[in-house]
Structures are given as structure tokens and as C-alpha cells.
Write a protein that holds these residues in place. Structure first.
Motif, PDB file in Angstrom:
ATOM      1  N   MET A 146       0.836  -1.206   0.000  1.00 48.62           N
ATOM      2  CA  MET A 146       0.000   0.000   0.000  1.00 48.62           C
ATOM      3  C   MET A 146       0.867   1.252   0.000  1.00 48.62           C
ATOM      4  N   GLU A 147       1.894   1.264   0.842  1.00 48.48           N
ATOM      5  CA  GLU A 147       2.776   2.432   0.944  1.00 48.48           C
ATOM      6  C   GLU A 147       3.553   2.659  -0.350  1.00 48.48           C
ATOM      7  N   ASP A 148       4.024   1.574  -0.951  1.00 48.45           N
ATOM      8  CA  ASP A 148       4.889   1.692  -2.131  1.00 48.45           C
ATOM      9  C   ASP A 148       4.113   1.878  -3.431  1.00 48.45           C
ATOM     10  N   ASN A 149       2.894   1.323  -3.496  1.00 42.71           N
ATOM     11  CA  ASN A 149       2.208   1.251  -4.786  1.00 42.71           C
ATOM     12  C   ASN A 149       0.825   1.891  -4.833  1.00 42.71           C
ATOM     13  N   ILE A 150       0.039   1.728  -3.786  1.00 42.23           N
ATOM     14  CA  ILE A 150      -1.352   2.188  -3.838  1.00 42.23           C
ATOM     15  C   ILE A 150      -1.485   3.689  -3.587  1.00 42.23           C
ATOM     16  N   TYR A 151      -1.073   4.137  -2.389  1.00 49.86           N
ATOM     17  CA  TYR A 151      -1.245   5.557  -2.050  1.00 49.86           C
ATOM     18  C   TYR A 151      -0.591   6.486  -3.064  1.00 49.86           C
ATOM     19  N   PRO A 152       0.632   6.194  -3.535  1.00 53.06           N
ATOM     20  CA  PRO A 152       1.261   7.110  -4.484  1.00 53.06           C
ATOM     21  C   PRO A 152       0.551   7.178  -5.838  1.00 53.06           C
ATOM     22  N   ASN A 153      -0.303   6.195  -6.129  1.00 52.18           N
ATOM     23  CA  ASN A 153      -0.932   6.138  -7.453  1.00 52.18           C
ATOM     24  C   ASN A 153      -2.432   6.420  -7.443  1.00 52.18           C
ATOM     25  N   GLU A 154      -2.992   6.752  -6.292  1.00 50.97           N
ATOM     26  CA  GLU A 154      -4.433   7.044  -6.233  1.00 50.97           C
ATOM     27  C   GLU A 154      -4.800   8.211  -7.149  1.00 50.97           C
ATOM     28  N   ARG A 155      -4.025   9.274  -7.074  1.00 51.57           N
ATOM     29  CA  ARG A 155      -4.326  10.445  -7.897  1.00 51.57           C
ATOM     30  C   ARG A 155      -4.081  10.153  -9.384  1.00 51.57           C
TER      31      ARG A 155
END
Length: 403
Positions: free
Chosen positions: A20-29
Motif C-alpha cells: 500500500m505504501e509503495d504502490n497504492i497511495y502514491p498512485n491514487e491520484r
């Protein structure tokens, strides 16, 4: 009841959290930006989603929801709960791990009740994330909180069934990858009340299937997933598409909705945790009336109440999951009903406080809390409204005192 997690689950918690930290949150936008680049938000899938799914597969974080080790990770409901909670912190995360509704419920139906032919044709591509699906149960003309009200017809005609009816809130039908619907309708109106309904597999490209419109939720269209109103007009499918058999629809629905309900609750706890996290970070950076918001008594009360409510909901969720694992979904029906009432209300309370602390930013798209709030509000209706669950809880409680 022991709710301490095994080393296996702790390891998966760490892996999912790191992912989540590496892939999900940074790509939500980026996910939203890519959708908005398409001329039509319903004709394509943001490329980042397929990239993230491949990464999740590569790390073994795939189909974690299925307890059958043949198809999934072999986790119990209790073991899956903390992982599902982490996924619930992001609106896009469940799909990345192939753990999003309604696909999870539809896959469970096919695992438990599908024929080998149905599994080969539809379950395998769903498990691989190659296609998506929808669940057509709710109807605009009847109170669908009582599933026996369903009026769509499924009529046997030789070696085919003919489906007629109008459905809405068929979540996922807008997705260009959505290839199959599980449709609930009546095969025998003269049968006993709970044996009139059946479920059948209907390919969305069948003649007579028309997506009339996509329904927004508080202004969110949830593209490319979405929620569709669909007309089934003399749709013909092979008789082999019936699931389990005529008259089994209500029983399948009860089996499907048990895990589905608790999965929603698990995700809601994650959404509430993220809302509280946003609140706590924000109030330490903002000053009003000469001191940080974090030092204002009312804000501290919001934080304290939020933590209390989240912990209460998590414990009830874990108890319901434990009972589903040990005594079965039927015996756990009171606990499932209770958490289905508690979790959405808890999440709405926590997210509302987060919105209030953020001020104008809280109702914007700059933070995830508004979207989570809108989603949580729908879950006081989806899979049965609060009132139906409260009625069931009360009846089960009264039964203890009947002589």
C-alpha cells in the motif's frame, strides 16, 4: 476466542501494508487522472490499475479472500480480516488484490455452487483477473430489502432459460471488462416463498441485455466500475447456466451475502482508520484562535471517540469472523447482522469528524475522506438496510425468551 494473529497473517499484514505504501497511495491520484484523460470514462481502464494488479500477483498478494486453498490463499475469515481492513484504506486497493466486490461474492458463489463447466468458463478468468462481473438482484419497482419481492422472471423453455426484468445498482456492469452477470429472478411463483427464486449466469453481450444508464453515488460515478440500471428483455441463455438448480436463489443469496457483508465491514474499519489518520495529522498543522486545533478540547474528544468506536467495531467484526469460521455463517447470523449495522455508522461518524476537521478541504477531492464517506453511506443500504438487520437481531433476541 483468541484474536492474536498467526505469524503467517502478521507476515501478510506487513506485505500488504508495504505494498500500500509503495504502490497504492502514491498512485491514487494518477488513477483518477488517467480516467479523466479518456473521452468516455466507461470505455477503458486506467493503465496503472493493470500494472498494480500484476505487481500484486508477483508478490503473492492475490485472491486473499478465498478460504479454499485450491483457489485462494487458504485464509480463514478471521485471518483475512486484518488484510481486508488494510485494503479498505483506499478506494482502489481491493481491485488491485482481486479482492473487490462484487467479484468476490460472485467467485464464492461459483466456487460453492457452480458446475465444472461454469467454473471453467467464468470462475477461472475471474480468479485470474482477466474479466470482471456484476450481481443483478436489486430492482427499482420493488422493495428489494425483502429478496422474496424480486419480480424478474427466469422461465424454462426447452434447453434454455428466458430472462425478463429490470435491475439497478448492478455494481461493476459499467466496466468494459465486465463479461458476466449473476441474475436473480423467479422461476416458480407458485413454489414456497423461499423457493421461488433462482440465480442464473447471463453474459452481458447476450441479445436483449441493455445497460440503460449508470447511477452516480452522491455525484461519484465510480467509473469505470460504476452501478448500472439494466434491462433484460427476452434474454436467452443455455439451461446449463442455472446455478445449483431451480429454487435455490434465496439460499445462494444468504450464503453469498454473509461473507460479503463482513468484507464490507472489514474495509470500513480501514476507511475509518485512514480518516482518523488524516484528522490527526491535519489538526497538528492548523492553528485557530491562537493554538493548534489538536489542543482544542472538542477536537480531542473527536479523536478519542473515533478510536473507541473503531476498536469496538473491529472487535465485533473479529467475533463475527471467528464464529463464521467455527460454527458457520448460519449460526453467526446475529453477529453478522450486528456488525453490518455497526460498521457503516461507525465509519460515517469517524469520516464526518475528519471532514469537519479538514474544513473546506474535507469535502473536496484533495483528501480521500469525502469519497470514503459517500461509499460508507451506501453501505447502510447495500446487502440489506440497517432496519432489516435490526429486525433480525431483535427477533433472534426475543426468541431466547419465548416459552
Amino acid at each position: 476466542m483468541y484474536f492474536s494473529y498467526t505469524d503467517k497473517v502478521k507476515g501478510l499484514q506487513e506485505k500488504v501494508t508495504q505494498f500500500m505504501e509503495d504502490n497504492i497511495y502514491p498512485n491514487e491520484r494518477l488513477y483518477e487522472e488517467q480516467i479523466n484523460q479518456f473521452p468516455n470514462r466507461w470505455v477503458a481502464v486506467p493503465p496503472i490499475m493493470e500494472e498494480l494488479k500484476e505487481r500484486a500477483k508477483d508478490e503473492g498478494l492475490w485472491n486473499l479472500f478465498l478460504p479454499e486453498s485450491e483457489y485462494g490463499a487458504g485464509l480463514s475469515n478471521l485471518e483475512y480480516a486484518p488484510l481486508c481492513e488494510i485494503m479498505g484504506r483506499s478506494m482502489i486497493a481491493p481491485e488491485v488484490f482481486n479482492c473487490s466486490a462484487p467479484d468476490t461474492g460472485n467467485m464464492e458463489v461459483l466456487v460453492r455452487y457452480g458446475t465444472e463447466e461454469q467454473k471453467n468458463q467464468w470462475l477461472k478468468p475471474l480468479l485470474n483477473g482477466e474479466i470482471r462481473s456484476c450481481f443483478s438482484m436489486t430492482e427499482p419497482e420493488v422493495a428489494s430489502s425483502d429478496a422474496t419481492n424480486i419480480e424478474a422472471s427466469i422461465v424454462k423453455d426447452g434447453d434454455e432459460y428466458v430472462i425478463n426484468g429490470r435491475k439497478w445498482w448492478s455494481s461493476g456492469a459499467g466496466d468494459p471488462r465486465c463479461k458476466i452477470a449473476i441474475v436473480m429472478g423467479k422461476t416458480d411463483r407458485d413454489a414456497p416463498r423461499y423457493e421461488q427464486q433462482s440465480m442464473i449466469l447471463v453474459p452481458l453481450d447476450s441479445e436483449g441485455v441493455t445497460i440503460e444508464r449508470m447511477l452516480p453515488v452522491f455525484g461519484y460515478d465510480h467509473a469505470p466500475h460504476g452501478h448500472a440500471e439494466i434491462t433484460y428483455n427476452n434474454v436467452r441463455v443455455p439451461a446449463s447456466n442455472i446455478i445449483w438448480g431451480d429454487g435455490k436463489g434465496f439460499a445462494i443469496a444468504q450464503g453469498r451475502l454473509g461473507p460479503g457483508r463482513i468484507h464490507h465491514c472489514m474495509r470500513l474499519i480501514g476507511a475509518a482508520e485512514r480518516g482518523l489518520e488524516v484528522l490527526c495529522k491535519r489538526v497538528q498543522d492548523r492553528v485557530a484562535f491562537g493554538k493548534p486545533l489538536a489542543n482544542q478540547g472538542v477536537i480531542q474528544e473527536w479523536i478519542a471517540n473515533s478510536r473507541i468506536e473503531i476498536e469496538q467495531a473491529r472487535l465485533l467484526t473479529l467475533k463475527a469472523a471467528y464464529m463464521m469460521d467455527t460454527v458457520g455463517n448460519k449460526e453467526a447470523k446475529a453477529e453478522i447482522a450486528m456488525i453490518k449495522v455497526v460498521a457503516p455508522t461507525m465509519a460515517l461518524n469517524v469520516l464526518d469528524r475528519s471532514i469537519q476537521a479538514l474544513g473546506g478541504a474535507g469535502v473536496s477531492d484533495d483528501f480521500p475522506v469525502a469519497a470514503h464517506w459517500a461509499n460508507a453511506r451506501t453501505l447502510r443500504l447495500a446487502d440489506g438496510p440497517d432496519e432489516v438487520h435490526r429486525m433480525q437481531i431483535a427477533r433472534l433476541e426475543l426468541k431466547k425468551y419465548q416459552q
